[in-house]
Structures are given as structure tokens and as C-alpha cells.
Design a protein around this motif. Structure first.
Motif, PDB file in Angstrom:
ATOM      1  N   PRO A 236       0.828  -1.211   0.000  1.00  0.00           N
ATOM      2  CA  PRO A 236       0.000   0.000   0.000  1.00  0.00           C
ATOM      3  C   PRO A 236       0.862   1.260   0.000  1.00  0.00           C
ATOM      4  O   PRO A 236       1.985   1.258   0.506  1.00  0.00           O
ATOM      5  N   ARG A 237       0.335   2.316  -0.577  1.00  0.00           N
ATOM      6  CA  ARG A 237       1.024   3.601  -0.566  1.00  0.00           C
ATOM      7  C   ARG A 237       0.969   4.190   0.847  1.00  0.00           C
ATOM      8  O   ARG A 237      -0.107   4.331   1.425  1.00  0.00           O
ATOM      9  N   PRO A 238       2.108   4.548   1.461  1.00  0.00           N
ATOM     10  CA  PRO A 238       2.067   5.194   2.777  1.00  0.00           C
ATOM     11  C   PRO A 238       1.779   6.689   2.642  1.00  0.00           C
ATOM     12  O   PRO A 238       2.413   7.381   1.840  1.00  0.00           O
ATOM     13  N   ILE A 239       0.819   7.175   3.422  1.00  0.00           N
ATOM     14  CA  ILE A 239       0.417   8.575   3.371  1.00  0.00           C
ATOM     15  C   ILE A 239       0.393   9.121   4.796  1.00  0.00           C
ATOM     16  O   ILE A 239      -0.075   8.445   5.720  1.00  0.00           O
ATOM     17  N   VAL A 240       0.896  10.347   4.968  1.00  0.00           N
ATOM     18  CA  VAL A 240       0.959  10.963   6.300  1.00  0.00           C
ATOM     19  C   VAL A 240       0.256  12.314   6.271  1.00  0.00           C
ATOM     20  O   VAL A 240       0.525  13.141   5.392  1.00  0.00           O
ATOM     21  N   LEU A 241      -0.639  12.529   7.236  1.00  0.00           N
ATOM     22  CA  LEU A 241      -1.209  13.854   7.458  1.00  0.00           C
ATOM     23  C   LEU A 241      -0.161  14.665   8.206  1.00  0.00           C
ATOM     24  O   LEU A 241       0.064  14.465   9.404  1.00  0.00           O
ATOM     25  N   ASP A 242       0.507  15.553   7.506  1.00  0.00           N
ATOM     26  CA  ASP A 242       1.687  16.244   8.056  1.00  0.00           C
ATOM     27  C   ASP A 242       1.608  17.726   7.702  1.00  0.00           C
ATOM     28  O   ASP A 242       2.326  18.218   6.827  1.00  0.00           O
ATOM     29  N   THR A 243       0.741  18.433   8.390  1.00  0.00           N
ATOM     30  CA  THR A 243       0.444  19.831   8.060  1.00  0.00           C
ATOM     31  C   THR A 243       1.693  20.676   7.919  1.00  0.00           C
ATOM     32  O   THR A 243       1.822  21.477   6.987  1.00  0.00           O
ATOM     33  N   HIS A 244       2.650  20.506   8.844  1.00  0.00           N
ATOM     34  CA  HIS A 244       3.832  21.376   8.890  1.00  0.00           C
ATOM     35  C   HIS A 244       5.120  20.651   8.488  1.00  0.00           C
ATOM     36  O   HIS A 244       6.222  21.111   8.800  1.00  0.00           O
TER      37      HIS A 244
ATOM     38  N   TRP B 144       3.585   9.756   0.535  1.00  0.00           N
ATOM     39  CA  TRP B 144       2.929  11.006   0.179  1.00  0.00           C
ATOM     40  C   TRP B 144       2.643  11.753   1.479  1.00  0.00           C
ATOM     41  O   TRP B 144       2.115  11.166   2.431  1.00  0.00           O
ATOM     42  N   LEU B 145       2.969  13.031   1.503  1.00  0.00           N
ATOM     43  CA  LEU B 145       2.734  13.857   2.678  1.00  0.00           C
ATOM     44  C   LEU B 145       1.662  14.883   2.350  1.00  0.00           C
ATOM     45  O   LEU B 145       1.802  15.653   1.397  1.00  0.00           O
ATOM     46  N   LEU B 146       0.589  14.879   3.128  1.00  0.00           N
ATOM     47  CA  LEU B 146      -0.480  15.857   2.958  1.00  0.00           C
ATOM     48  C   LEU B 146      -0.170  17.044   3.858  1.00  0.00           C
ATOM     49  O   LEU B 146      -0.312  16.970   5.081  1.00  0.00           O
ATOM     50  N   ALA B 147       0.279  18.125   3.244  1.00  0.00           N
ATOM     51  CA  ALA B 147       0.737  19.305   3.976  1.00  0.00           C
ATOM     52  C   ALA B 147      -0.224  20.464   3.783  1.00  0.00           C
ATOM     53  O   ALA B 147      -1.094  20.440   2.900  1.00  0.00           O
ATOM     54  N   GLY B 148      -0.053  21.488   4.621  1.00  0.00           N
ATOM     55  CA  GLY B 148      -0.849  22.699   4.490  1.00  0.00           C
ATOM     56  C   GLY B 148      -0.507  23.440   3.212  1.00  0.00           C
ATOM     57  O   GLY B 148       0.437  23.089   2.489  1.00  0.00           O
ATOM     58  N   PRO B 149      -1.255  24.501   2.901  1.00  0.00           N
ATOM     59  CA  PRO B 149      -1.110  25.177   1.606  1.00  0.00           C
ATOM     60  C   PRO B 149       0.197  25.955   1.427  1.00  0.00           C
ATOM     61  O   PRO B 149       0.523  26.319   0.308  1.00  0.00           O
ATOM     62  N   ASP B 150       0.951  26.194   2.483  1.00  0.00           N
ATOM     63  CA  ASP B 150       2.188  26.979   2.349  1.00  0.00           C
ATOM     64  C   ASP B 150       3.318  26.309   3.122  1.00  0.00           C
ATOM     65  O   ASP B 150       3.812  26.839   4.119  1.00  0.00           O
TER      66      ASP B 150
END
Length: 234
Positions: free
Chosen positions: A89-97, A114-120
Motif C-alpha cells: 500500500p502507498r504510505p500517506i501521512v497527514l503532516d500539516t507542517h 505522500w505527505l499531505l501538507a498545508g497550503p504553504d
């Protein structure tokens, strides 16, 4: 009489993912009193070898696994599917900063995280993690300053993720439940009593919709019990 855990996978196989987001499966292991870790958050082995096999079978069934950055910092997981047939499976992290450590074991995964980061996101951190192989996906933030989960799920669906396993931790599980974004639940119940960190973060409001199972099922997994079913909100 408890059923065979294969019935859970048969039910999942017959589920159609929503059109605009992946099919979401929440999964965790807890003690009889609802603990998932020691009181200070230190990792705790709850599952038996048979339950570990079930977890890895579920990982192999799903296209991707998502965890919060808190889980990565506490446990340094690999998020691989071991001793189970299927793709990794693809590893994905909720990592805002973008707090993922460059030496995290996720970088040894056969597939790049894949890292799900904030918009900036911080440009230097983005470059550093990108050099290690991470793919940074920027996502709008919700009102509480965390990643907007629905927006994140839509991005993942656009990138080909049809089935998503959510492995934690308590804050992430609670967020998916409270926002009505979880389709299936699979909880492994170990026979221990601990009084430790609870499986779900307390709700921010006592008036949020209450998630419940349409029909719950039991399966024996070694000395543990698997409780599973499709979720709805009441």
C-alpha cells in the motif's frame, strides 16, 4: 458464534467506492478498556500474531494507508504489508507542517510516501523531504487549522486511490468519524486491561453526529476478537 475474518474482506470486496473519494476503512487494535497505548502515549503491543496477520492482510487489500504525523513520531512505523499477498500500500501521512523526520522508516518503504501538507509548506523542509523521495501534496486547511480531510480524500481519489486504510492515531480516527468520512470499521479487541491512552480523542462538541455500525459482526482472530461493520451516523 464468531465468524471467520474472511467475511470482512468479502464485504469490503463488494463495496463500491464513493465517486469523489476513496472507500475509507478505519482499523485499530485496543484493549478491553479501550486503550491503544500506555497512558503517556508510549507504544503498546496489543494484537496477537494472528491479529497482526489480519492487519497486514488488510493493508495489502487497500491501495494506501494513512496515519497522522503524531503516530509516525511516536511509533516510526513502516506501514508495509508483510506475510500477506497483494501489492504494497502507498504510505500517506497527514503532516500539516512537514515534521516527518528524514530518517523515518517510511523512507525504506517500497513505495515513496505522500505527505499531505498545508497550503504553504516550508520550502527548505519541502526540498529536504523531496530529496528523500517524499511527494508533498498541498491541501487546504479546515477551520481548526488541520488538514481538510474531505479535500485531502478528493485529491487522493484523483491520484488513483480507491481504498484507504486509516491506521491512526486517536486524533485522526476521531476526525474521520466526526466528519462522517469513514465507511467501514475494524477494531481488534485484545484481552488486556490497561487504563491507557483511549482509542479516540474526545469529541470537541457533545452534539456531533454519533457514528454507529449498521450491523456489527464478530470474528475470532487467535485469542483476540475482531469487531467490524459498515458505519453510519445517527
Amino acid at each position: 458464534m464468531a465468524a471467520d475474518p474472511s467475511s470482512f474482506f468479502n464485504a469490503l470486496s463488494g463495496s463500491t467506492p464513493p465517486a469523489d473519494r476513496p472507500l475509507v476503512v478505519l482499523a485499530w487494535a485496543q484493549t478491553l478498556d479501550g486503550s491503544v497505548a500506555w497512558p503517556d502515549g508510549s507504544p503498546l503491543t496489543i494484537s496477537s500474531p494472528a491479529s497482526f496477520h489480519f492487519t497486514h492482510r488488510l493493508r495489502a487489500f487497500c491501495d494506501a494507508i494513512i496515519v497522522g504525523i503524531g503516530t509516525v513520531l511516536a511509533d516510526d512505523p513502516r506501514l508495509t504489508a508483510r506475510d500477506a499477498p497483494g501489492e504494497q500500500p502507498r504510505p500517506i501521512v497527514l503532516d500539516t507542517h512537514l515534521r516527518l523526520p528524514p530518517r523515518a522508516r517510511l523512507f525504506d518503504h517500497p513505495r515513496s510516501p505522500w505527505l499531505l501538507a498545508g497550503p504553504d509548506p516550508d520550502a527548505e523542509r519541502q526540498q529536504q523531504l523531496g530529496q528523500r523521495g517524499a511527494v508533498i501534496l498541498t491541501v487546504p486547511l479546515a477551520g481548526d487549522g488541520r488538514i481538510d480531510l474531505l479535500a485531502a480524500l478528493r485529491i487522493l481519489r484523483q491520484r488513483g486511490i480507491r481504498t484507504l486504510m486509516v491506521e491512526g492515531g486517536p486524533t485522526v480516527h476521531a476526525a474521520f468519524l466526526q466528519e462522517g468520512l469513514a465507511d467501514w470499521l475494524a477494531v481488534t479487541l485484545g484481552p488486556q486491561l490497561l487504563g491507557g491512552l483511549p482509542a479516540l480523542r474526545p469529541a470537541a462538541s457533545p452534539r456531533h453526529p454519533i457514528p454507529a455500525l449498521d450491523a456489527w459482526h464478530l470474528a475470532e482472530v487467535g485469542p483476540d476478537l475482531l469487531i467490524w461493520g459498515r458505519l453510519r451516523s445517527t
